[in-house]
Scaffold this motif. Sequence first.
Motif, PDB file in Angstrom:
ATOM      1  N   LEU A 116       0.827  -1.210   0.000  1.00 51.53           N
ATOM      2  CA  LEU A 116       0.000   0.000   0.000  1.00 51.53           C
ATOM      3  C   LEU A 116       0.859   1.258   0.000  1.00 51.53           C
ATOM      4  O   LEU A 116       1.921   1.286   0.629  1.00 51.53           O
ATOM      5  CB  LEU A 116      -0.896   0.035   1.245  1.00 51.53           C
ATOM      6  CG  LEU A 116      -1.943  -1.069   1.394  1.00 51.53           C
ATOM      7  CD1 LEU A 116      -2.599  -0.971   2.760  1.00 51.53           C
ATOM      8  CD2 LEU A 116      -2.986  -0.985   0.292  1.00 51.53           C
ATOM      9  N   VAL A 117       0.386   2.255  -0.707  1.00 54.57           N
ATOM     10  CA  VAL A 117       1.007   3.581  -0.649  1.00 54.57           C
ATOM     11  C   VAL A 117      -0.071   4.576  -0.227  1.00 54.57           C
ATOM     12  O   VAL A 117      -1.265   4.277  -0.283  1.00 54.57           O
ATOM     13  CB  VAL A 117       1.616   3.991  -2.005  1.00 54.57           C
ATOM     14  CG1 VAL A 117       2.821   3.134  -2.322  1.00 54.57           C
ATOM     15  CG2 VAL A 117       0.581   3.892  -3.127  1.00 54.57           C
ATOM     16  N   GLY A 118       0.366   5.743   0.214  1.00 51.38           N
ATOM     17  CA  GLY A 118      -0.584   6.727   0.712  1.00 51.38           C
ATOM     18  C   GLY A 118      -0.671   7.960  -0.159  1.00 51.38           C
ATOM     19  O   GLY A 118       0.346   8.465  -0.641  1.00 51.38           O
ATOM     20  N   GLY A 119      -1.883   8.419  -0.384  1.00 55.77           N
ATOM     21  CA  GLY A 119      -2.108   9.689  -1.064  1.00 55.77           C
ATOM     22  C   GLY A 119      -2.792  10.652  -0.117  1.00 55.77           C
ATOM     23  O   GLY A 119      -3.458  10.230   0.823  1.00 55.77           O
ATOM     24  N   TYR A 120      -2.606  11.924  -0.324  1.00 56.13           N
ATOM     25  CA  TYR A 120      -3.248  12.896   0.562  1.00 56.13           C
ATOM     26  C   TYR A 120      -3.392  14.228  -0.158  1.00 56.13           C
ATOM     27  O   TYR A 120      -2.721  14.519  -1.158  1.00 56.13           O
ATOM     28  CB  TYR A 120      -2.445  13.082   1.854  1.00 56.13           C
ATOM     29  CG  TYR A 120      -1.083  13.714   1.653  1.00 56.13           C
ATOM     30  CD1 TYR A 120      -0.924  15.099   1.715  1.00 56.13           C
ATOM     31  CD2 TYR A 120       0.040  12.932   1.366  1.00 56.13           C
ATOM     32  CE1 TYR A 120       0.306  15.684   1.504  1.00 56.13           C
ATOM     33  CE2 TYR A 120       1.279  13.506   1.156  1.00 56.13           C
ATOM     34  CZ  TYR A 120       1.402  14.884   1.231  1.00 56.13           C
ATOM     35  OH  TYR A 120       2.634  15.463   0.997  1.00 56.13           O
ATOM     36  N   THR A 121      -4.290  15.031   0.376  1.00 59.99           N
ATOM     37  CA  THR A 121      -4.448  16.389  -0.125  1.00 59.99           C
ATOM     38  C   THR A 121      -5.013  17.240   1.008  1.00 59.99           C
ATOM     39  O   THR A 121      -5.554  16.726   1.984  1.00 59.99           O
ATOM     40  CB  THR A 121      -5.399  16.436  -1.343  1.00 59.99           C
ATOM     41  OG1 THR A 121      -5.384  17.746  -1.905  1.00 59.99           O
ATOM     42  CG2 THR A 121      -6.830  16.094  -0.960  1.00 59.99           C
ATOM     43  N   SER A 122      -4.845  18.559   0.892  1.00 59.79           N
ATOM     44  CA  SER A 122      -5.418  19.479   1.879  1.00 59.79           C
ATOM     45  C   SER A 122      -6.380  20.407   1.161  1.00 59.79           C
ATOM     46  O   SER A 122      -6.129  20.836   0.033  1.00 59.79           O
ATOM     47  CB  SER A 122      -4.325  20.282   2.583  1.00 59.79           C
ATOM     48  OG  SER A 122      -3.633  21.095   1.653  1.00 59.79           O
TER      49      SER A 122
END
Length: 440
Positions: A300-306
């Motif tokens: 698994l890898v992680g993605g994110y945004t604000s």
Amino acid sequence: MANFPSLKLIEVCKVSPPPTAAAPSSLPLTFFDLMWLRFHPIQRLFFYEFPSNEVSFHDVIVPKLKNSLSLTLQGDGVSMTVAESDDNFYHLSGNGFREVSEFHPLVPQLPVSHNRAAVIAIQVTKFQNKGFSIGISNHHGILDGRSSTSFIKSWAQICIEESFIPTPKQMPLYDRSVINDPKDLAKIYAKAWKDVEGPNNKSLNLKFPQTKHGLVRSTLEFTHQNIQKLKEWILNKKIKNENFDSSSHISSFAIATAYLCVCTAKLEGLKEGKLWFGFAADARTRLKPQVPLNYFGNCLVGGYTSLERFELLSENGIILACDEISKAIRKLDDGALNGSENWGSMMSQATNDYSKIQAISLAGSPRFGVYNADFGFGKPKKVEIVSAESPYVFPLTDSQNSDVVMEIGVVRERDEMEAFVTIFNQGFESFFNDQHWDHC
């Protein structure tokens, strides 16, 4: 005096693989595994109605589950608990408000100590003559959602047909050499865990979040109609506004999670600053070379945004959120391991105090197809991710209802839950009426 539901333990046993099982006796942990080393277990609960009154739970269902589990196992034995509950089966397996504590007796504790940790524990619970549940606790440092689901589906398939022989693509792939680690991330992540309560702390004890009392769980649904209506509304707005890019594809995932972000912002009201959204994504098809889909372990890898809160509360909030989430997904496609040197320390620090995690995140995936887990007694009436007990974590699953794209689990205090459900439902109504959503 109130009558509280009770649980009666019938049996606790160890189910072992057959002598002919030929799996590796040990497996090294990759950096993908080490990232989750002391993360709390993932607990899922599958509810099944009894197919008929003639099928005996103790004489038919439990022996079939035990025997097929033995045939499915290829490594260590697994602890299985058999229990009976006098709780209301249809209440627990419904979509309405249910106390999160009601589910705790139905999922087994994962045996873990300072120097040893189990991979899986299972509990089968009978509810009077209505149905039964299968509760599964998984060690996240050993397997991710895709691996866990494939194990459950293999067990179900063998329960239906003991002579079932999986194809090569269905067989779990244990070969750790398919995970490249040129940056020696495994060493970096291992050090991060040792330092968190260090120096040189090698404990395998898991870190559990503090669960607030009085939280309730509810299930909301994204129907095909709702997703399509949101998509049409967004595309129409983009076409009319030259500031928006109307050429890129909009996924159901981006639309649904953008909608959840806006609903959360509306619930929390006019607060300054940003709302953070993070999600885990399967890296098997994103790595170069690609990792086979039947790889058994974490990948698994992680993605994110604000997202600016004041923008989320505007008329075009869902469009802005959808665009930012879509960008975060494309970033993973372009470079899945960008910034991975820091993931180990980020995870070890976050796990050391879960209360510091103020970002919205997800658990599960509708792509896993958990509602296809049929052990020969029918498909699940309901599937719950019990371990997702934070207001910031939304569990996502597919649905037994063909009209529904995905089910969303929500955990909140009761008054907040009532407000969130209202915001969620009224948002759809305003889109259907083609009104500005910020008026609802």
